[in-house]
Design a protein around this motif. Structure first.
Motif, mmCIF file in Angstrom:
data_model
loop_
_atom_site.group_PDB
_atom_site.id
_atom_site.type_symbol
_atom_site.label_atom_id
_atom_site.label_comp_id
_atom_site.label_asym_id
_atom_site.label_seq_id
_atom_site.Cartn_x
_atom_site.Cartn_y
_atom_site.Cartn_z
ATOM 1 N N ARG A 190 16.257 -0.819 -1.134
ATOM 2 C CA ARG A 190 14.919 -0.414 -0.703
ATOM 3 C C ARG A 190 13.933 -1.566 -0.907
ATOM 4 N NH1 ARG A 190 11.636 4.371 0.386
ATOM 5 N NH2 ARG A 190 9.592 3.459 0.715
ATOM 6 N N SER A 191 14.044 -2.258 -2.029
ATOM 7 C CA SER A 191 13.104 -3.359 -2.303
ATOM 8 C C SER A 191 13.218 -4.462 -1.257
ATOM 9 C CB SER A 191 13.316 -3.926 -3.706
ATOM 10 O OG SER A 191 14.621 -4.457 -3.855
ATOM 11 N N TYR A 192 14.409 -4.688 -0.705
ATOM 12 C CA TYR A 192 14.572 -5.687 0.355
ATOM 13 C C TYR A 192 13.873 -5.225 1.631
ATOM 14 C CZ TYR A 192 18.532 -7.131 -2.633
ATOM 15 O OH TYR A 192 19.330 -7.510 -3.675
ATOM 16 N N ARG A 193 14.055 -3.948 1.952
ATOM 17 C CA ARG A 193 13.416 -3.402 3.150
ATOM 18 C C ARG A 193 11.897 -3.373 2.980
ATOM 19 N NH1 ARG A 193 17.968 -0.164 2.278
ATOM 20 N NH2 ARG A 193 16.747 1.667 1.637
ATOM 21 N N ASP A 194 11.441 -3.065 1.774
ATOM 22 C CA ASP A 194 10.002 -3.097 1.508
ATOM 23 C C ASP A 194 9.452 -4.507 1.725
ATOM 24 O OD1 ASP A 194 10.000 -0.398 0.850
ATOM 25 O OD2 ASP A 194 9.954 -0.743 -1.322
ATOM 26 N N ARG A 195 10.200 -5.509 1.323
ATOM 27 C CA ARG A 195 9.758 -6.896 1.504
ATOM 28 C C ARG A 195 9.681 -7.235 2.991
ATOM 29 N NH1 ARG A 195 10.135 -10.980 -2.859
ATOM 30 N NH2 ARG A 195 9.698 -13.011 -1.974
ATOM 31 N N LEU A 196 10.669 -6.791 3.751
ATOM 32 C CA LEU A 196 10.646 -7.021 5.197
ATOM 33 C C LEU A 196 9.472 -6.295 5.845
ATOM 34 C CD1 LEU A 196 14.466 -6.766 5.995
ATOM 35 C CD2 LEU A 196 13.052 -8.835 6.033
ATOM 36 N N ARG A 197 9.229 -5.052 5.428
ATOM 37 C CA ARG A 197 8.092 -4.292 5.972
ATOM 38 C C ARG A 197 6.756 -4.926 5.604
ATOM 39 N NH1 ARG A 197 11.388 0.235 5.221
ATOM 40 N NH2 ARG A 197 10.857 0.329 3.033
ATOM 41 N N ALA A 198 6.671 -5.511 4.410
ATOM 42 C CA ALA A 198 5.425 -6.176 4.004
ATOM 43 C C ALA A 198 5.135 -7.366 4.914
ATOM 44 C CB ALA A 198 5.522 -6.621 2.540
ATOM 45 N N ALA A 199 6.192 -8.060 5.317
ATOM 46 C CA ALA A 199 6.023 -9.221 6.202
ATOM 47 C C ALA A 199 5.767 -8.789 7.640
ATOM 48 C CB ALA A 199 7.258 -10.119 6.143
ATOM 49 N N ALA A 200 6.367 -7.701 8.054
ATOM 50 C CA ALA A 200 6.290 -7.265 9.451
ATOM 51 C C ALA A 200 6.128 -5.744 9.505
ATOM 52 C CB ALA A 200 7.534 -7.709 10.199
ATOM 53 N N PRO A 201 4.923 -5.257 9.228
ATOM 54 C CA PRO A 201 4.700 -3.803 9.307
ATOM 55 C C PRO A 201 5.096 -3.278 10.689
ATOM 56 C CG PRO A 201 2.797 -4.920 8.347
ATOM 57 C CD PRO A 201 3.709 -5.993 8.886
ATOM 58 N N GLY A 202 5.660 -2.092 10.695
ATOM 59 C CA GLY A 202 6.044 -1.491 11.968
ATOM 60 C C GLY A 202 7.501 -1.697 12.344
ATOM 61 N N ILE A 203 8.225 -2.524 11.591
ATOM 62 C CA ILE A 203 9.644 -2.666 11.915
ATOM 63 C C ILE A 203 10.368 -1.355 11.637
ATOM 64 C CG2 ILE A 203 9.759 -5.164 11.532
ATOM 65 C CD1 ILE A 203 11.068 -4.627 8.835
ATOM 66 N N VAL A 204 11.466 -1.170 12.326
ATOM 67 C CA VAL A 204 12.317 0.001 12.114
ATOM 68 C C VAL A 204 13.730 -0.485 11.819
ATOM 69 C CG1 VAL A 204 10.929 1.554 13.536
ATOM 70 C CG2 VAL A 204 12.808 0.288 14.568
ATOM 71 N N PHE A 205 14.484 0.349 11.141
ATOM 72 C CA PHE A 205 15.835 -0.010 10.723
ATOM 73 C C PHE A 205 16.863 0.862 11.424
ATOM 74 C CE2 PHE A 205 13.034 -1.384 7.387
ATOM 75 C CZ PHE A 205 13.549 -2.609 7.013
ATOM 76 N N VAL A 206 17.957 0.242 11.840
ATOM 77 C CA VAL A 206 19.136 0.952 12.299
ATOM 78 C C VAL A 206 20.195 0.667 11.251
ATOM 79 C CG1 VAL A 206 20.967 1.077 14.023
ATOM 80 C CG2 VAL A 206 18.586 0.834 14.760
ATOM 81 N N HIS A 207 20.485 1.690 10.433
ATOM 82 C CA HIS A 207 21.463 1.543 9.355
ATOM 83 C C HIS A 207 22.840 1.917 9.882
ATOM 84 C CE1 HIS A 207 22.870 2.882 5.070
ATOM 85 N NE2 HIS A 207 23.596 1.906 5.589
#
Length: 172
Positions: free
Chosen positions: A86-103
């Motif tokens: 989650r912390s990795y995804r939070d870091r990505l979202r902080a850099a690029a708000p609005g991204i979505v993930f396909v897990h």
């Protein structure tokens, strides 16, 4: 018409992030970026030697992916990244708000078999256990979808396209 999204195709090694990511980008008509290409050489060497990355190894890599995703905001794009925590995804979202993930999710034995039969990749099958141990699946408050990796890459991509379309539907 809605603004194109930046999609991060995530999951443990061997789930098909590269293959599905490239197919998904083609279907969406946006550029694809291979997440492994953002790793510094020291990370590649470490994984090739069978040593899992730690958070200190991953932060610069995630920041590079986040920077790419930020640059694609409003334009759309697909990038692969394990994004296991989650912390990795939070870091990505902080850099690029609005991204979505396909897990990309699936049975461990299927994923291990696929890893054992791929050629030319630096990630050894021996690191799969550490990937599953680190994995924190998407949580309900994270923008994204889980897609099973059973079937052909084309079938997986089609499931991802449909899931992303449902995600974009207005609530109500």
């Amino acid at each position: 018409m809605s603004t194109p999204q930046v999609v991060v195709v995530m999951g443990v090694a061997g789930t098909g992030k590269t293959t599905v990511g490239a197919l998904l980008a083609a279907r969406l008509g946006v550029p694809y970026a291979e997440g492994d290409g953002f790793h510094p050489p020291a990370n590649i060497a470490k994984m090739t030697a069978g040593t899992p990355l730690d958070d200190a190894d991953r932060w610069p890599w995630l920041d590079a992916i986040g920077s790419w995703a930020h640059g694609r905001a409003g334009l759309g794009g697909v990038v692969s990244s394990s994004a296991l925590k989650r912390s990795y995804r939070d870091r990505l979202r902080a850099a690029a708000p609005g991204i979505v993930f396909v897990h990309l999710t699936g049975d461990r034995h299927l994923i291990e078999d696929r890893m054992a039969h791929r050629h030319g990749h630096f990630m050894p099958t021996a690191l799969l256990d550490s990937q599953f141990a680190t994995l924190q699946p998407l949580q309900a408050d994270e923008a994204g979808v889980a897609v099973d990796v059973g079937g052909s890459p084309e079938e997986i991509t089609e499931r991802a396209v449909r899931a992303l379309a449902r995600l974009r539907e207005p609530a109500g």
